[in-house]
Design a protein around this motif. Structure first.
Motif, mmCIF file in Angstrom:
data_model
loop_
_atom_site.group_PDB
_atom_site.id
_atom_site.type_symbol
_atom_site.label_atom_id
_atom_site.label_comp_id
_atom_site.label_asym_id
_atom_site.label_seq_id
_atom_site.Cartn_x
_atom_site.Cartn_y
_atom_site.Cartn_z
ATOM 1 N N UNK A 273 0.796 -1.221 0.000
ATOM 2 C CA UNK A 273 0.000 0.000 0.000
ATOM 3 C C UNK A 273 0.822 1.262 0.000
ATOM 4 N N UNK A 274 2.086 1.156 0.397
ATOM 5 C CA UNK A 274 2.983 2.306 0.389
ATOM 6 C C UNK A 274 3.423 2.654 -1.031
ATOM 7 N N UNK A 275 3.300 1.693 -1.952
ATOM 8 C CA UNK A 275 3.846 1.883 -3.300
ATOM 9 C C UNK A 275 2.814 1.768 -4.419
ATOM 10 N N UNK A 276 1.642 1.164 -4.132
ATOM 11 C CA UNK A 276 0.613 1.034 -5.158
ATOM 12 C C UNK A 276 -0.755 1.356 -4.569
ATOM 13 N N UNK A 277 -1.619 1.906 -5.408
ATOM 14 C CA UNK A 277 -3.010 2.175 -5.032
ATOM 15 C C UNK A 277 -3.909 1.281 -5.874
ATOM 16 N N UNK A 278 -4.788 0.547 -5.212
ATOM 17 C CA UNK A 278 -5.726 -0.319 -5.914
ATOM 18 C C UNK A 278 -7.050 0.406 -6.109
ATOM 19 N N UNK B 281 -9.707 -0.825 3.630
ATOM 20 C CA UNK B 281 -10.175 -1.993 4.372
ATOM 21 C C UNK B 281 -10.145 -3.244 3.496
ATOM 22 N N UNK B 282 -10.506 -3.096 2.229
ATOM 23 C CA UNK B 282 -10.463 -4.245 1.318
ATOM 24 C C UNK B 282 -9.030 -4.640 0.983
ATOM 25 N N UNK B 283 -8.117 -3.674 1.021
ATOM 26 C CA UNK B 283 -6.705 -3.984 0.780
ATOM 27 C C UNK B 283 -6.113 -4.859 1.876
ATOM 28 N N UNK B 284 -6.791 -4.962 3.005
ATOM 29 C CA UNK B 284 -6.268 -5.774 4.108
ATOM 30 C C UNK B 284 -6.200 -7.245 3.743
ATOM 31 N N UNK B 285 -6.919 -7.673 2.706
ATOM 32 C CA UNK B 285 -6.829 -9.055 2.244
ATOM 33 C C UNK B 285 -5.685 -9.139 1.241
ATOM 34 N N UNK B 286 -4.591 -9.742 1.659
ATOM 35 C CA UNK B 286 -3.355 -9.737 0.876
ATOM 36 C C UNK B 286 -3.560 -10.291 -0.525
ATOM 37 N N UNK B 287 -4.285 -11.400 -0.654
ATOM 38 C CA UNK B 287 -4.447 -12.016 -1.964
ATOM 39 C C UNK B 287 -5.126 -11.093 -2.958
ATOM 40 N N UNK B 288 -6.139 -10.358 -2.511
ATOM 41 C CA UNK B 288 -6.858 -9.444 -3.391
ATOM 42 C C UNK B 288 -5.970 -8.260 -3.768
ATOM 43 N N UNK B 289 -5.302 -7.692 -2.783
ATOM 44 C CA UNK B 289 -4.424 -6.545 -3.048
ATOM 45 C C UNK B 289 -3.320 -6.918 -4.039
ATOM 46 N N UNK B 290 -2.706 -8.072 -3.830
ATOM 47 C CA UNK B 290 -1.622 -8.505 -4.717
ATOM 48 C C UNK B 290 -2.150 -8.766 -6.127
ATOM 49 N N UNK B 291 -3.356 -9.307 -6.240
ATOM 50 C CA UNK B 291 -3.938 -9.559 -7.555
ATOM 51 C C UNK B 291 -4.176 -8.257 -8.310
ATOM 52 N N UNK B 292 -4.622 -7.211 -7.620
ATOM 53 C CA UNK B 292 -4.790 -5.899 -8.252
ATOM 54 C C UNK B 292 -3.482 -5.431 -8.880
ATOM 55 N N UNK B 293 -2.379 -5.650 -8.190
ATOM 56 C CA UNK B 293 -1.081 -5.151 -8.651
ATOM 57 C C UNK B 293 -0.522 -6.017 -9.767
ATOM 58 N N UNK B 294 -0.609 -7.335 -9.612
ATOM 59 C CA UNK B 294 0.011 -8.243 -10.572
ATOM 60 C C UNK B 294 -0.814 -8.416 -11.846
ATOM 61 N N UNK B 295 -2.139 -8.556 -11.680
ATOM 62 C CA UNK B 295 -2.966 -8.955 -12.824
ATOM 63 C C UNK B 295 -4.135 -8.036 -13.115
ATOM 64 N N UNK B 296 -4.668 -7.353 -12.110
ATOM 65 C CA UNK B 296 -5.774 -6.442 -12.355
ATOM 66 C C UNK B 296 -7.045 -6.802 -11.625
ATOM 67 N N UNK B 297 -8.113 -6.063 -11.953
ATOM 68 C CA UNK B 297 -9.361 -6.161 -11.208
ATOM 69 C C UNK B 297 -10.021 -7.530 -11.339
ATOM 70 N N UNK B 298 -9.991 -8.126 -12.531
ATOM 71 C CA UNK B 298 -10.646 -9.416 -12.717
ATOM 72 C C UNK B 298 -10.011 -10.481 -11.834
ATOM 73 N N UNK B 299 -8.696 -10.500 -11.782
ATOM 74 C CA UNK B 299 -8.004 -11.460 -10.929
ATOM 75 C C UNK B 299 -8.281 -11.186 -9.457
ATOM 76 N N UNK B 300 -8.446 -9.913 -9.109
ATOM 77 C CA UNK B 300 -8.741 -9.561 -7.721
ATOM 78 C C UNK B 300 -10.105 -10.101 -7.307
#
Length: 470
Positions: free
Chosen positions: A180-185, A190-209
């Motif tokens: 969260x210090x380096x990327x904004x989803x 509060x939703x970023x607190x789920x690591x898997x979802x946050x990481x999916x936003x960064x790596x692959x995008x909204x669909x993967x999230x």
């Protein structure tokens, strides 16, 4: 949420991909970190269920508490955790280096490196804090003895949890806040607190999230449905397949933690990250020596003076960290330009040889004129700093309208050598692009605090003595 972060979140929604909010990495990522993924039993205060831990991506070690309500099983888990964590910490307490003190008149010793712990989220940090609190006062003898490594484990966990509160410290980090210090989803914090979802936003995008939303949680709390449907029956009958089930539950998070490190390592590191890591090495060295000298466990709570001193240190660290991030990263500094705490411009005039002889002795005081089209919300007499020359101060002499912008006349001091002629490159030249800000890395002295014995009895001092009325 800042203006630029809000804009980046809006862009993430529009493009279906997380957006960068930093151009450099603002934290130290160790070459050999220790990953710890704790899992706690729902409905039980600080009752550990399992942990996946290790320094080797391909060989995590699973620790399981077969019966979380059983005291012996829990302390056996603590002892096993200590057998892994303490040797990892001790591996850094070997080689030292000399550090000059007192302006080079003396030296002190510091370990050349320090350990680094990673947990998935802030809940993991809180879990370690509570784990340290529940173990550091235990004794190895008496009515309820515990294994020898348990109290030492508690003291170390308390130390690391304390450093996690210091802005900029990198001894104990959590993946959610690091990302969260380096990327904004395109979702809430509060939703970023789920690591898997946050990481999916960064790596692959909204669909993967969206697909990751139904994946396994990163702990320390488990999913209630999983607790009722799977976990409770296995614990109730002490099923031998429990470790396998928990390993399958934790392995996706384990792999994600290493992918987080891979992402962060691809970013260029900020210039001032190394100095903060040096402070972490100092803290690790001091606590290691304190433990080796037989120091007492950390108190359950600070006294009034100690709490005030700690708050003062945290406030100073937060202010210093904010300045360092801004000086390292133009994207972070842009936040301050939006609020008027900084502005960018071009040097149009420069008098690098100007000497002020109005005082007892002449001093070098060059002046420059900076033309800017940005809003300038500083008054004459304000001291500004440029990230390009942090040791140099620029005093605002005047601000005057100039066409579609403003001319800011500045008088420079510091960072130019000790002579009456400025060192080459120390004074901005005509045509140079500058960013100037009210932010400063200058030392901020702490306030004077009373001795604990001089505080009133309501704050831990001596009780008041009532007069004898007889």
């Amino acid at each position: 949420m800042s203006t630029l972060t809000a804009f980046a979140r809006a862009q993430a929604v529009a493009f279906g991909q997380a957006q960068p909010i930093a151009t450099v990495r603002h934290l130290h990522v160790h070459e050999h970190p220790l990953i710890l993924i704790p899992l706690a039993m729902a409905g039980e205060a600080n009752a550990p269920l399992a942990a996946l831990i290790g320094t080797d991506r391909s060989a995590p070690r699973l620790l399981v508490v077969a019966q979380p309500r059983n005291r012996d099983d829990r302390f056996a888990f603590f002892a096993a955790l200590a057998e892994i964590l303490v040797p990892y910490l001790d591996s850094f307490a070997t080689e030292t280096e000399d550090v000059p003190v007192d302006r080079g008149k003396d030296v002190r010793q510091r370990y050349v490196d320090a350990p680094q712990l990673w947990v998935p989220n802030p809940g993991g940090v809180d879990f370690l804090r509570m784990l340290g609190r529940s173990t550091r006062f235990r004794t190895t003898d008496g009515e309820y003895p515990v294994p020898a490594g348990v109290p030492l484990l508690g003291r170390w966990l308390t130390f690391f949890a304390g450093t996690a509160e210091i802005p900029g410290s990198c001894l104990l980090l959590n993946a959610v806040q690091a990302l969260g210090l380096h990327w904004a989803t395109g979702q809430s914090s509060a939703e970023d607190a789920q690591l898997g979802v946050q990481l999916a936003w960064i790596e692959s995008g909204a669909e993967a999230a969206r697909e990751a939303e139904n994946g396994p949680v990163a702990g320390p709390a488990t999913d209630p449905e999983f607790d009722n449907r799977v976990l409770a029956p296995l614990i109730e009958r002490s099923a031998p397949e429990l470790p396998g089930v928990l390993r399958d539950l934790l392995l996706p998070t384990w792999e994600r933690m290493w992918r987080v490190l891979d992402l962060l390592r691809r970013l260029p590191v900020g210039e001032r990250v190394a100095s903060r890591w040096t402070s972490d090495k100092d803290a690790f060295t001091a606590f290691t020596q304190y433990v080796a000298d037989g120091g007492a466990p950390q108190p359950r709570r600070d006294g009034a003076v100690a709490a005030a001193a700690r708050l003062q240190r945290l406030e100073n660290a937060a202010a210093r960290y904010a300045v360092q991030r801004a000086f390292d990263d133009p994207l972070v500094l842009a936040e301050y330009r939006l609020t008027g705490a900084a502005f960018a411009g071009t040097v149009t005039l420069a008098n690098p040889d100007r000497v002020d002889d109005s005082g007892k002795r002449p001093v070098l005081r060059p002046r420059i004129m900076v033309r800017t089209t940005e809003e300038v919300r500083v008054e004459p007499g304000t001291s500004l700093t440029s990230p390009a020359r942090p040791a140099q101060k620029a005093k605002v002499i005047s601000v005057s309208p100039a066409g579609d912008g403003r001319d800011v006349l500045l008088e420079l001091s510091g960072g130019m050598g000790r002579k009456l002629v400025a060192e080459p490159g120390s004074v901005p030249q005509v045509g140079e692009r500058l960013v100037l800000t009210t932010l400063s890395e200058a030392y901020r002295p702490g306030g004077t605090l009373p001795d604990p014995a001089e505080t009133p009895w309501t704050h831990g001092g001596p009780p008041s003595i009532e007069p004898d009325l007889q």
